[in-house]
Design an enzyme around this catalytic site. Structure first.
Site, PDB file in Angstrom:
ATOM      1  N   ASN A 330       0.822  -1.218   0.000  1.00  0.00           N
ATOM      2  CA  ASN A 330       0.000   0.000   0.000  1.00  0.00           C
ATOM      3  C   ASN A 330       0.854   1.265   0.000  1.00  0.00           C
ATOM      4  OD1 ASN A 330       0.951  -0.379   2.647  1.00  0.00           O
ATOM      5  ND2 ASN A 330      -0.774   0.741   3.541  1.00  0.00           N
ATOM      6  N   ASP A 369       1.257  -6.723   1.461  1.00  0.00           N
ATOM      7  CA  ASP A 369       2.042  -6.050   2.510  1.00  0.00           C
ATOM      8  C   ASP A 369       1.469  -4.654   2.749  1.00  0.00           C
ATOM      9  OD1 ASP A 369       4.025  -5.507   4.364  1.00  0.00           O
ATOM     10  OD2 ASP A 369       5.433  -4.787   2.851  1.00  0.00           O
ATOM     11  N   PHE A 370       0.441  -4.597   3.595  1.00  0.00           N
ATOM     12  CA  PHE A 370      -0.166  -3.319   3.964  1.00  0.00           C
ATOM     13  C   PHE A 370       0.314  -2.953   5.361  1.00  0.00           C
ATOM     14  CE2 PHE A 370      -4.015  -2.123   1.220  1.00  0.00           C
ATOM     15  CZ  PHE A 370      -3.432  -2.651   0.064  1.00  0.00           C
ATOM     16  N   GLU A 371       0.973  -1.797   5.457  1.00  0.00           N
ATOM     17  CA  GLU A 371       1.488  -1.326   6.741  1.00  0.00           C
ATOM     18  C   GLU A 371       1.132   0.142   6.915  1.00  0.00           C
ATOM     19  OE1 GLU A 371       5.578  -2.552   7.627  1.00  0.00           O
ATOM     20  OE2 GLU A 371       5.514  -3.919   5.907  1.00  0.00           O
ATOM     21  N   ASN A 372       1.209   0.607   8.173  1.00  0.00           N
ATOM     22  CA  ASN A 372       0.898   2.000   8.505  1.00  0.00           C
ATOM     23  C   ASN A 372      -0.523   2.351   8.043  1.00  0.00           C
ATOM     24  OD1 ASN A 372       1.664   4.477   9.693  1.00  0.00           O
ATOM     25  ND2 ASN A 372       2.130   5.354   7.687  1.00  0.00           N
TER      26      ASN A 372
END
Length: 579
Positions: A330, A369-372
């Site tokens: 993201n 890979d979705f972060e923050n």
């Protein structure tokens, strides 16, 4: 001389009459009390009242309880309210107000239905409904036709009252029959409003009439008639008849990837920023199963993706026997993520691009890979994964998602609904590193072994992640920590370094590492540019210890961040321990 007192005999007579009168009155009082008690306890109430559904025009019952919303229509045109379906059939049902869309997801289907339209979508393919979704009295109603196709439910509509009885797969219906009285064919059995003979009678049941029993209170059964009416019947007036089990729906076919991997899985991430690596310079990586290049990134809030894929890299990977599970990120931008996850159309736009890329480059999987991410987007992320996975599975693609260890940090950890996500994906990658991160106020290990093990236990015990679906992420990097003084206070700064760097320092400065019991890693203190520095080392000791945790908890495998940080021997350590 005249006496002032009556004769003694008269006085005794009056006293006797008074006593007899008192005893008589006492007897009458006792009789009245006993009679009242007998009437109150033993004489049944013969008052009849008409049973009703409390003003509900077409009630829906589940396990004997009446749902808040009525049904509408009848027979083929029968419809249940959205809230009834979500509460009792599928809690993952979603209504998207912006597009007036109802979205249903199962293990291998994504269904989109729009209000007042007869055309729906299953996995983005059109199909036609006999009856549309509609709004009635401000509530959304769903036709039973697609519901019966998607779920194993049994809806029984009473021809007498219109009431609907809802049953779900695997549930047991306990049927009882009222008793029969020899020589008294006209005798009926009372069904009362509450479990008491003083409660009014709701219905006179025929002998040998079937009822459903939902529970019991003392000497009474709580029963329901096929008409939907509920009440209480004395246990002595009912006899068990049969148990009916609602058939289970045939299970959806289990997903089988195009190229399944046997044994423990060995994955490594390939970090691609703008340019793909020169594959001719990548050394052998014995035992590796999967490479995950960071190729696809969310570009804007409309759901457009940036594509960094390289066909030559795919060709190289396949020539080495590696599968390619391309990573989709993201971009770690919370605002962009919120916008892109906000509607079905945007979520499906991202999915369709991934499907196109997967087909174009011949990929075997997608790694999310979705972060923050904002905590408010927690459910939308789950919905995105639920909608995406069936379509990726149709192409035989393995779906995995990266998650951090459990913590109280909203945008680092809490936005992952791990329990819900694991229901859709094939694997969950635990990024068990950055215990002490780049800007950490305290120096420490990137991933001490006790912290890693605790992180594994958190997902297995608290989130109920099956070990067979959990892949342990391990670091191929360390951090060099340098201490300084600012405004009279000790400060720390750090930088990430390859696995080779600590070995070079020890050779150049002719010093040795010592084993740190707390982190269960080798630890080194040295001088760098005249300043004291320290490092918790990633080396053979730590790598083998991490793989030992994979075996201890029987996890699915290991994923390393990242290729290029390791020393060549690292692949040997991983392979020997893993295989």
């Amino acid at each position: 001389m005249d006496s002032k007192f009556p004769p003694a005999g008269g006085t005794r007579s009056n006293k006797n009459r008074t006593i007899r009168w008192l005893l008589f009155m006492l007897a009458i009082g006792c009789a009245l009390i006993l009679g009242t008690y007998y009437w109150a306890v033993y004489v049944p109430n013969r008052q009849h009242v008409q049973p009703d559904f409390q003003g509900n025009p077409k009630p829906v019952f589940y396990q004997g309880g009446m749902m808040k919303d009525p049904a509408i229509g009848s027979k083929e045109s029968l419809k249940l309210s959205f809230e009834t379906v979500r509460e009792r059939i599928d809690s993952t049902l979603v209504y998207e107000q912006k597009t007036e869309s109802t979205i249903i997801t199962t293990q291998n289907k994504v269904v989109r239905l729009r209000t007042s339209e007869l055309t729906g979508l299953i996995n983005e393919k059109s199909f036609t409904l006999k009856f549309p979704l509609e709004k009635s009295n401000g509530k959304l109603y769903l036709p039973i036709e697609p519901l019966k196709d998607l779920y194993q439910i049994d809806l029984r509509e009473s021809a007498e009252t219109g009431a609907v009885l809802l049953f779900k797969e695997g549930e047991t219906i306990r049927w009882f029959k009222t008793v029969a009285y020899d020589g008294k064919p006209d005798k009926t059995i009372d069904m009362r409003r509450s479990p008491s003979i003083k409660a009014p009678i709701l219905a006179d049941l025929r002998q040998q009439e079937s009822v459903i029993v939902w529970g019991e209170e003392g000497d009474w059964y709580r029963v329901q008639l096929v008409s939907g009416y509920t009440g209480y019947v004395r246990k002595e007036q009912l006899a068990a008849d049969r148990e009916e089990t609602v058939p289970a729906k045939a299970p959806e076919p289990a997903f089988m990837p195009k190229q399944p991997i046997t044994g423990k899985i060995n994955v490594t991430w390939e970090h691609v920023v703008s340019k793909n690596p020169d594959t001719s310079k990548i050394p052998a990586m014995p035992g590796l199963d999967v490479v995950s290049p960071t190729w696809f990134h969310l570009q804007d809030g409309d759901g457009n993706l940036q594509n960094l894929a390289d066909p030559a890299y795919v060709k190289w990977a396949k020539s080495r026997g590696y599968q390619v599970w391309a990573l989709f990120s993201n971009g770690f931008d919370p605002k962009r993520t919120t916008e892109a996850l906000s509607t079905y159309d945007k979520r499906m736009k991202m999915t369709k691009q991934l499907l196109s890329f997967a087909q174009m480059y011949g990929l075997q999987g997608i790694n999310i890979d979705f972060e923050n991410v904002d905590l408010d987007d927690k459910q939308n992320l789950v919905q995105f994964v639920r909608e995406m996975t069936p379509l990726l599975h149709e192409q035989g693609l393995v779906v995995s998602i990266d998650v951090t260890p459990r913590s109280g940090s909203e945008m680092w950890s809490m936005f992952y609904d791990r329990k819900a996500l694991i229901e859709s994906v094939d694997y969950m990658m635990l990024m068990a590193y950055d215990e002490h991160w780049a800007s950490s106020p305290k120096a420490g290990s990137v991933a001490s072994l006790p912290w890693v093990e605790s992180s594994i236990q958190g997902l297995l015990k608290e989130d109920k992640i099956p070990p067979s679906k959990l892949i342990l992420g391990i670091p191929f990097y360390s951090r060099v920590w340098t201490e300084g003084v600012k405004d009279g206070k000790t400060t720390v700064s750090s930088r990430a370094v390859f696995m080779e760097m600590p070995q070079r320092i020890m050779r150049e400065q002719k010093i040795e590492a010592k084993f740190d019991e707390e982190s269960r890693q080798n630890y080194l203190e040295f001088t760098e540019e005249g300043k004291p520095a320290k490092i918790w080392i990633e080396d053979e000791t730590s790598v083998r210890a991490r793989i030992a945790l994979v075996k201890k908890y029987d996890l699915a495998g290991v994923a390393s961040w990242r290729r290029g940080f390791e020393v060549p021997e690292a692949w040997k350590w991983v392979n020997e321990e893993l295989k």
